[in-house]
Design a protein around this motif. Structure first.
Motif, short mmCIF file in Angstrom:
data_model
loop_
_atom_site.label_atom_id
_atom_site.label_comp_id
_atom_site.label_asym_id
_atom_site.label_seq_id
_atom_site.Cartn_x
_atom_site.Cartn_y
_atom_site.Cartn_z
N SER A 68 21.55 -53.92 5.49
CA SER A 68 22.30 -53.11 5.18
C SER A 68 21.76 -51.66 4.58
O SER A 68 22.68 -50.65 4.74
CB SER A 68 23.21 -53.62 4.06
N GLY A 69 20.49 -51.81 4.33
CA GLY A 69 19.74 -50.54 3.98
C GLY A 69 19.87 -50.39 2.58
O GLY A 69 19.69 -48.86 2.18
N LEU A 70 20.56 -51.09 1.85
CA LEU A 70 20.48 -50.95 0.42
C LEU A 70 19.40 -51.31 -0.47
O LEU A 70 18.75 -52.45 -0.07
CB LEU A 70 21.75 -51.90 -0.13
N ASP A 131 21.98 -45.32 4.43
CA ASP A 131 22.69 -44.82 5.57
C ASP A 131 23.60 -43.60 5.22
O ASP A 131 23.88 -42.64 6.09
CB ASP A 131 23.81 -45.58 6.31
N THR A 132 24.02 -43.40 4.14
CA THR A 132 24.73 -42.25 3.58
C THR A 132 24.04 -41.47 2.55
O THR A 132 24.35 -40.48 2.54
CB THR A 132 25.89 -42.80 2.66
N GLU A 212 26.77 -37.95 -4.62
CA GLU A 212 26.60 -37.70 -3.15
C GLU A 212 25.08 -37.02 -2.97
O GLU A 212 24.70 -36.41 -4.19
CB GLU A 212 27.76 -36.71 -2.71
N PRO A 213 24.90 -36.87 -1.68
CA PRO A 213 23.44 -36.34 -1.35
C PRO A 213 23.58 -34.64 -1.64
O PRO A 213 22.54 -34.23 -1.88
CB PRO A 213 23.63 -36.50 0.17
N ASP A 214 24.59 -34.23 -1.91
CA ASP A 214 24.75 -32.61 -2.22
C ASP A 214 24.88 -32.55 -3.62
O ASP A 214 24.89 -31.35 -3.91
CB ASP A 214 26.07 -31.82 -1.52
N GLY A 215 24.95 -33.51 -4.36
CA GLY A 215 25.12 -33.44 -5.93
C GLY A 215 26.11 -33.74 -6.45
O GLY A 215 26.21 -33.62 -7.71
#
Length: 594
Positions: A68-70, A131-132, A212-215
């Motif tokens: 799962s990439g976790l 992945d996210t 989230e990746p953008d903060g």
């Protein structure tokens, strides 16, 4: 039980691995049995391990699920991990370890953030989604396991302790005036999300935060009992409630026996810890290891309850360890206990727990503790005062019985630049008593006690002091199902017999009468409470240090007044005012905060 740390970047840069390593190393006491680091993309995770479940290296962290990439780092214990593992295996998941960490990892893969609703236990965790690019942070329902956060432009760092974040560097260490207001009003408590430092916050209990990746981020509070009467309990009398509470407590104590190492009990001799010993004996655990600490008397104030703890130890034939601490040892112990605090804690029993944990950790690495029963079952002296007031008057009444001092009194204590112009602590109480769901003023007060104040006072105290010696403390009175049951219990059954009535009724089937009907005890350290010479000498050093004078939190005239009569100035709740002031400064100096 462990310590975790990490960083996520929002500016396109790579995480500062050296900072994550420093944070991880600062958590070594929480996890003396292993160390691990992981980094990918914008995220890095660190972990220190205390081996309790699955003692092999298969349980090491950070732990990754390749399919799962976790990747997860986890602090705590999931008591129902075996049942969850079976459920997940039935859904097709395969396991390579026997750890509860892997169960959490696969549970997140299966159910996402909703997995927390299935976890029975104490936990703080961070899950990195490859992945996210999201980071998911979670904390248990009662905030038993801590999680501190430091956000700066372009990044977020997190760790199991505030000192670990300081070790990473780049933290705004200025004093938060609103948090200082709470500290001086709420008996040393600073409620989540604040800490006394402006640059550090806490994830609130029962919260999952998705970063989230953008903060950007959003929180979900996933649990809150209603503190109202339930239809399924209609018609239950005192005996019915007694039996229901006893059954729920049996389950809570049994859940906390899950481990691959021996488990002891911190036995104060009070009702709560004695009940745990009795229930473990009832379940067939022979030759339990129990531990008690006491202090030398000062000015006629007794510092131990050995008479009661010895009685319980004899009754249940435990392997009992009694630790007596002379006053001249308290000064050195005080500095070590303060260094172990993630936040300044004014209650004397922080020092007691720290000294006790040092000795206990030589025998076992897991203990059960009676913490939380007074909050959950209305055992404090201020609870009866709230039973008869209308809801609209409850914040005012709570302030009268709980606050150390009024908002106005802070004006003569603090330097003007640290004063806030409104009653921050009163607003906190009103905000937490106002929501619907609590039928009576007492219900609202217990909700505030249990879900706000307790989390950042006694619960934090036990975690910090025990984990500084690599000792895992489990608290059955904070089993979330037991808390839900207690929240639904009519106030009159909790207030009976001078408080904790339903619990005392349950105990009569198991404990000697002398333990149940004794006067309520506390955990004083007389050398601190009465300002014995070794303690007072240390306080005078702290308050006269160049750092203290440069910081200038308190007005000089106020400090001089306290030092002129060290044992004379008491807060409305009876706390030594000099101790409160000095403890804050001692904590700041201990952690190198200028």
């Amino acid at each position: 039980m462990c310590g975790l740390s990490g960083e996520i970047r929002f500016d396109g840069g790579r995480p500062d691995l050296a900072a994550v390593e420093r944070m991880t190393d600062r958590l070594a006491a929480r996890g003396p049995d292993g160390r691990g680091l992981w980094s990918q993309g914008a995220m890095a995770l660190g972990h220190r391990r205390l081996k309790i479940i699955d003692l092999s290296e298969r349980g090491a962290q950070p732990m990754t699920d390749p399919e799962s990439g976790l990747t997860v780092v986890f602090n705590g214990c999931v008591y129902n991990y075996r049942a969850l593992r079976q459920e997940l295996e039935n859904l097709g998941h395969r396991f390579f370890s026997t750890s509860d960490t892997e169960v959490l990892l696969k549970a997140y893969r299966q159910w996402g953030t909703a997995c927390v609703r299935r976890l029975f236990g104490m936990f703080a965790f961070a899950v990195a989604e490859a992945d996210t690019g999201r980071l998911v942070l979670g904390r248990d329902r009662l905030g038993i396991k801590p999680l501190y956060l430091a956000r700066r432009p372009g990044r977020l760092r997190f760790a199991s302790s505030l000192p670990a974040l300081l070790a990473g560097g780049g933290v705004d260490t200025s004093i938060d005036p609103a948090a200082l207001h709470q500290y001086l009003t709420l008996h040393g408590t600073v409620a989540a999300p604040r800490t006394v430092l402006s640059g550090v916050r806490k994830l609130p209990p029962a919260t999952v935060r998705v970063v989230e990746p953008d903060g950007g981020q959003h929180d979900e509070c996933y649990w809150q009992p209603s503190y109202s009467r339930r239809p399924e309990h209609a018609g239950m009398d005192a005996a019915d409630w007694r039996d229901a509470v006893l059954d729920a407590l049996r389950t809570a104590v049994r859940r906390r026996t899950v481990a691959d190492v021996p488990i002891g009990v911190l036995l104060s001799g009070g009702l709560d810890s004695s009940l745990i010993v009795a229930l473990l004996a009832e379940a067939g655990q022979d030759d339990q290891a129990t531990f008690s600490v006491g202090f030398e008397a000062e000015r006629g104030e007794q510092g131990d309850e050995f008479g009661y703890s010895d009685l319980v130890a004899r009754e249940f034939a435990t392997d009992h360890h009694q630790i007596m601490v002379p006053s001249d040892r308290v000064r050195g112990a005080l500095d070590r206990a303060v260094a172990a605090m993630s936040e300044p804690m004014v209650s004397h029993d922080a020092v007691a727990f720290h000294l006790l944990s040092e000795q206990v950790s030589k025998h076992v690495s897991v203990v059960q503790s009676g913490q939380g029963a007074d909050e959950v079952f209305a055992g404090y002296h201020w609870h009866p005062a709230l039973a008869a007031v209308p809801r609209e008057r409850e914040p005012e009444t709570f302030a009268k019985v709980f606050f150390d001092r009024s908002h106005a009194e802070l004006g003569r204590m603090l330097q003007p630049e640290l004063l806030v112009g409104h009653d921050v602590s009163g607003e906190l109480v009103r905000a937490n008593m106002a929501p619907p769901g609590a039928e009576t003023a007492l219900d609202a007060a217990i909700r505030l006690d249990t879900h706000v104040l307790m989390v950042d006072d006694p619960v934090k105290r036990v975690d910090n002091m025990t984990m500084d010696w690599g000792l895992e403390a489990r608290v059955p009175f904070l089993d979330h199902e037991l808390v839900e049951l207690a929240a639904a219990c009519p106030p009159q059954f909790k207030l009976a017999h001078g408080g904790k009535g339903v619990l005392k009724d349950a105990a009569r089937k198991l404990l000697p009468r002398e333990v149940i009907d004794r006067p309520k005890g506390y955990f004083p350290v007389p050398a601190i409470r009465r300002m014995a010479p070794p303690v007072l000498g240390r306080i005078e050093e702290v308050l006269s240090a160049p750092e203290a004078r440069a910081r200038g939190i308190f007005q000089e005239t106020y400090l001089a007044e306290l030092l002129a009569a060290p044992d004379a100035h008491r807060t409305a709740r009876g706390a030594n005012a000099l101790w409160q002031v000095a403890l804050l400064e001692m904590w700041l100096q201990s952690h190198g905060i200028d």
